[in-house]
Design an enzyme around this catalytic site. Sequence first.
Site, mmCIF file in Angstrom:
data_model
loop_
_atom_site.group_PDB
_atom_site.id
_atom_site.type_symbol
_atom_site.label_atom_id
_atom_site.label_comp_id
_atom_site.label_asym_id
_atom_site.label_seq_id
_atom_site.Cartn_x
_atom_site.Cartn_y
_atom_site.Cartn_z
ATOM 1 N N ILE A 56 26.976 38.070 41.115
ATOM 2 C CA ILE A 56 26.326 39.173 40.395
ATOM 3 C C ILE A 56 24.848 38.858 40.170
ATOM 4 C CG2 ILE A 56 26.327 40.531 38.250
ATOM 5 C CD1 ILE A 56 28.791 41.033 40.117
ATOM 6 N N HIS A 107 38.178 46.601 45.719
ATOM 7 C CA HIS A 107 39.377 47.053 45.010
ATOM 8 C C HIS A 107 39.688 48.479 45.479
ATOM 9 C CE1 HIS A 107 38.532 43.843 42.094
ATOM 10 N NE2 HIS A 107 37.390 44.406 41.756
ATOM 11 N N GLY A 159 33.053 39.738 32.273
ATOM 12 C CA GLY A 159 33.915 38.569 32.065
ATOM 13 C C GLY A 159 33.872 38.066 30.634
ATOM 14 N N CYS A 163 33.716 45.375 37.047
ATOM 15 C CA CYS A 163 33.633 46.248 38.228
ATOM 16 C C CYS A 163 34.699 47.342 38.193
ATOM 17 C CB CYS A 163 33.764 45.416 39.498
ATOM 18 S SG CYS A 163 35.086 44.183 39.428
ATOM 19 N N ASN A 164 35.945 46.961 37.932
ATOM 20 C CA ASN A 164 37.019 47.970 37.907
ATOM 21 C C ASN A 164 36.805 48.966 36.775
ATOM 22 O OD1 ASN A 164 38.931 47.485 40.067
ATOM 23 N ND2 ASN A 164 39.248 45.485 39.126
ATOM 24 N N GLN A 224 33.492 45.267 44.359
ATOM 25 C CA GLN A 224 33.397 44.484 43.118
ATOM 26 C C GLN A 224 32.076 43.734 42.964
ATOM 27 O OE1 GLN A 224 35.249 43.627 45.762
ATOM 28 N NE2 GLN A 224 34.742 41.514 46.252
HETATM 29 P P1 NAD Z 1 29.748 33.353 40.125
HETATM 30 O O1 NAD Z 1 30.621 32.178 39.927
HETATM 31 O O2 NAD Z 1 29.575 33.903 41.490
HETATM 32 O O3 NAD Z 1 28.283 33.045 39.571
HETATM 33 C C1 NAD Z 1 28.084 32.386 38.357
HETATM 34 C C2 NAD Z 1 26.859 31.503 38.476
HETATM 35 O O4 NAD Z 1 26.634 30.887 37.216
HETATM 36 C C3 NAD Z 1 27.035 30.370 39.490
HETATM 37 O O5 NAD Z 1 25.842 30.243 40.229
HETATM 38 C C4 NAD Z 1 27.282 29.131 38.621
HETATM 39 O O6 NAD Z 1 26.814 27.930 39.229
HETATM 40 C C5 NAD Z 1 26.443 29.478 37.400
HETATM 41 N N1 NAD Z 1 26.841 28.759 36.190
HETATM 42 C C6 NAD Z 1 28.034 28.194 35.886
HETATM 43 N N2 NAD Z 1 27.988 27.659 34.655
HETATM 44 C C7 NAD Z 1 26.741 27.886 34.181
HETATM 45 C C8 NAD Z 1 26.076 27.560 32.976
HETATM 46 N N3 NAD Z 1 26.695 26.894 31.992
HETATM 47 N N4 NAD Z 1 24.791 27.965 32.833
HETATM 48 C C9 NAD Z 1 24.136 28.638 33.797
HETATM 49 N N5 NAD Z 1 24.721 28.971 34.970
HETATM 50 C C10 NAD Z 1 26.006 28.600 35.150
HETATM 51 O O7 NAD Z 1 30.287 34.468 39.125
HETATM 52 P P2 NAD Z 1 30.124 36.039 39.277
HETATM 53 O O8 NAD Z 1 31.233 36.546 40.140
HETATM 54 O O9 NAD Z 1 28.730 36.383 39.621
HETATM 55 O O10 NAD Z 1 30.485 36.515 37.799
HETATM 56 C C11 NAD Z 1 29.520 36.514 36.770
HETATM 57 C C12 NAD Z 1 29.960 37.467 35.687
HETATM 58 O O11 NAD Z 1 30.035 38.793 36.250
HETATM 59 C C13 NAD Z 1 31.348 37.199 35.102
HETATM 60 O O12 NAD Z 1 31.352 37.610 33.753
HETATM 61 C C14 NAD Z 1 32.250 38.116 35.897
HETATM 62 O O13 NAD Z 1 33.443 38.445 35.231
HETATM 63 C C15 NAD Z 1 31.340 39.330 36.069
HETATM 64 N N6 NAD Z 1 31.648 40.184 37.203
HETATM 65 C C16 NAD Z 1 31.988 39.649 38.403
HETATM 66 C C17 NAD Z 1 32.304 40.489 39.454
HETATM 67 C C18 NAD Z 1 32.719 39.952 40.795
HETATM 68 O O14 NAD Z 1 33.472 40.609 41.482
HETATM 69 N N7 NAD Z 1 32.283 38.810 41.210
HETATM 70 C C19 NAD Z 1 32.236 41.870 39.300
HETATM 71 C C20 NAD Z 1 31.816 42.399 38.073
HETATM 72 C C21 NAD Z 1 31.536 41.546 37.015
#
Ligand code: NAD
Length: 339
Positions: free
Chosen positions: A13, A220, A110, A140-141, A300
């Site tokens: 994201i 999805h 999340g 996303c959903n 998503q």
């Molecule tokens: P991701 O794992 O792809 O990215 C997270 C990033 O944060 C990674 O680069 C990781 O190294 C970094 N990270 C981990 N711990 C950290 C810390 N303590 N401080 C700073 N950075 C840190 O995750 P994502 O899929 O991008 O999800 C991020 C948020 O978006 C979550 O809340 C998730 O639920 C939400 N989300 C995800 C999706 C999806 O499909 N991927 C869709 C909608 C919402």
Amino acid sequence: MKIKVGVNGYGTIGKRVAWAVMKQPDMELVGVVKRKPNWEVLSAVKKGIPVYTLEESVRDFERRGIDIEGTLDELLSKVDVIVDSTPGGVGKTYKEVYRKAEVKAIFQGGEKSDIAEVSFNSFVNYREALRKQFVRVVSCNTTGLVRIIHSLSEAGTIRKIRGVIVRRGADPKEIKKGPIDALILNPAKPPSHHTIDVKKVMGELDIITYAVVAPTTLAHLHYLLVEFKEPKNREEILKHISNNSRVVIVNGDLLKSTVEVRELAKDMGRPNGDVYENVIWEDSIWVNNKEVMLAYAVHQEAIVVPENIDAIRAVTGVIEDPQESIKITNNTLGIKGWI
Ligand code: NAD
């Protein structure tokens, strides 16, 4: 004056939101925070995006020979808004850090809803988020559900909503996640958490969703049954759905699967084949007296990106009219123009 934006967590994201921020005429991407110097940081380096990290990770970056601009605290001292896109549950550990830095923060789906004053969707409650310090863009959903329910609610009073959400098992990059060969009831007993989240954004509704996790990474797929108080016809349903500027309608003879939708997005030049819109199959729309059924795909990795951009404008209060922000975001991201 442009809105100064930082992104904490440069993953699925975060990297997309960072790219979208760079496209906005009224925003400046000051930098992104990367915790680990892994492959995902390379795109930021290549694009010339200033990379920040956590105090404890500075030496890891130095060992890898990756230049960093500073630490999270330094980034926070330079921005108006931080978009927290750290993994689910990690965002809450930063809330106090953002508060102390007097920076507005956008959290992701999340995180639990109590992390923020508003669980946000651009079409439903943009004005509620105006000048708030903490806003959460729902998952996303939930974003997909809320857009469709909001569009349908313009066609008349909704009595109830029943839905089945076929969830992708993992994002394409998540090599350690599954399932590879199973359908997992998520959970078996309804409602799935999306029901609760939709109500956080839209208020009380008679809605029940089931979810099942499937071995796919691309998108999805939702099936919704909506019952209105009054009889509806297909034309009015189609009109209200197509009025939503973040919904595209496709033909099931032409596009039969989520694979084709994503592939077409790539062919049409969308970065990463990203699809910001709900993709509804026109042929799936079934109207019988007060009942409407339909099917749509939700990409998503991308659907929440435009909502994040609008949320940035809302918390700063620079644009008070949701439609004005939505229009700028849509134009800059090429929303609806590709299909
Ligand atoms: P991701 O794992 O792809 O990215 C997270 C990033 O944060 C990674 O680069 C990781 O190294 C970094 N990270 C981990 N711990 C950290 C810390 N303590 N401080 C700073 N950075 C840190 O995750 P994502 O899929 O991008 O999800 C991020 C948020 O978006 C979550 O809340 C998730 O639920 C939400 N989300 C995800 C999706 C999806 O499909 N991927 C869709 C909608 C919402």
